[in-house]
Design a protein around this motif. Structure first.
Motif, PDB file in Angstrom:
ATOM      1  N   ILE A  38       0.849  -1.198   0.000  1.00 14.47           N
ATOM      2  CA  ILE A  38       0.000   0.000   0.000  1.00 14.47           C
ATOM      3  C   ILE A  38       0.878   1.239   0.000  1.00 14.47           C
ATOM      4  O   ILE A  38       1.994   1.235   0.509  1.00 14.47           O
ATOM      5  CB  ILE A  38      -1.031   0.040   1.155  1.00 14.47           C
ATOM      6  N   GLN A  42      -2.919   5.517   0.329  1.00 17.56           N
ATOM      7  CA  GLN A  42      -3.768   4.404   0.743  1.00 17.56           C
ATOM      8  C   GLN A  42      -3.686   4.203   2.259  1.00 17.56           C
ATOM      9  O   GLN A  42      -4.690   3.875   2.905  1.00 17.56           O
ATOM     10  CB  GLN A  42      -3.369   3.123   0.016  1.00 17.56           C
ATOM     11  N   GLN A  78     -11.072   6.624  -5.415  1.00 20.26           N
ATOM     12  CA  GLN A  78     -10.180   5.618  -6.008  1.00 20.26           C
ATOM     13  C   GLN A  78      -9.320   4.946  -4.932  1.00 20.26           C
ATOM     14  O   GLN A  78      -9.082   3.743  -4.987  1.00 20.26           O
ATOM     15  CB  GLN A  78      -9.292   6.254  -7.084  1.00 20.26           C
ATOM     16  N   ARG A  79      -8.862   5.721  -3.925  1.00 19.58           N
ATOM     17  CA  ARG A  79      -8.069   5.124  -2.843  1.00 19.58           C
ATOM     18  C   ARG A  79      -8.909   4.088  -2.107  1.00 19.58           C
ATOM     19  O   ARG A  79      -8.418   3.014  -1.758  1.00 19.58           O
ATOM     20  CB  ARG A  79      -7.581   6.199  -1.847  1.00 19.58           C
ATOM     21  N   GLU A  82      -9.186   1.009  -4.236  1.00 16.24           N
ATOM     22  CA  GLU A  82      -7.932   0.238  -4.202  1.00 16.24           C
ATOM     23  C   GLU A  82      -7.837  -0.601  -2.931  1.00 16.24           C
ATOM     24  O   GLU A  82      -7.416  -1.765  -2.977  1.00 16.24           O
ATOM     25  CB  GLU A  82      -6.739   1.181  -4.312  1.00 16.24           C
ATOM     26  N   ALA A  85     -10.228  -3.488  -3.286  1.00 15.67           N
ATOM     27  CA  ALA A  85      -9.686  -4.499  -4.203  1.00 15.67           C
ATOM     28  C   ALA A  85      -8.610  -5.344  -3.519  1.00 15.67           C
ATOM     29  O   ALA A  85      -8.449  -6.524  -3.847  1.00 15.67           O
ATOM     30  CB  ALA A  85      -9.128  -3.830  -5.453  1.00 15.67           C
TER      31      ALA A  85
END
Length: 151
Positions: A38, A42, A78-79, A82, A85
């Motif tokens: 990360i 993140q 988006q962070r 991520e 995911a």
């Protein structure tokens, strides 16, 4: 070397020393994150998720991440994606983003290392100095945020 010459060799308080400190602290954080897969942004998003105690909806978490990282909400979203995911956070059926067991464990390991380093860096400084530093940096941060908000 006299005490006067060692004092005068220190950089004066200002943006240079603040910037150098920020760069050094980020480098220390990067070392702590090495091998975790990360990034620093993140890590910030994961930290905000963990410390919220699983009470923030996705939109509120994205706003906090956006505010802290000084990024557009799309970047903050988006962070979170991520982290999801990577199975470090999940969204509950009621829209709350919470850390997974793996996310909480990773955060705990990294946070423990950061806490040890933090103690080494300023654990022996007088409380009055820490209070003053906190007050000054909070004032500067508040002013900087106001400038950013004003455009």
């Amino acid at each position: 070397m006299s005490s006067t010459s060692s004092t005068t060799s220190r950089p004066p308080f200002g943006t240079a020393v603040i910037g150098q400190t920020e760069k050094a602290l980020n480098a220390i954080l990067e070392r702590q994150l090495a091998g975790t897969a990360i990034t620093e942004p993140q890590w910030v998003a994961l930290t905000l998720t963990v410390v919220s105690g699983g009470t923030l909806t996705g939109d509120l978490l994205v706003q906090r991440i956006s505010d802290v990282l000084k990024v557009d909400p799309a970047v903050a979203r988006q962070r979170v994606a991520e982290l999801a995911a990577a199975d470090l956070v999940r969204t509950t059926p009621d829209g709350v983003v919470e850390p997974t067991e793996d996310g909480r464990a990773l955060w705990g390991r990294v946070r423990s290392g950061i806490d040890r380093i933090t103690q080494r860096l300023w654990g022996d400084l007088p409380d009055a100095d820490l209070t003053t530093a906190g007050r000054v940096l909070t004032t500067v941060l508040t002013r900087a945020n106001a400038l950013l908000a004003a455009g």
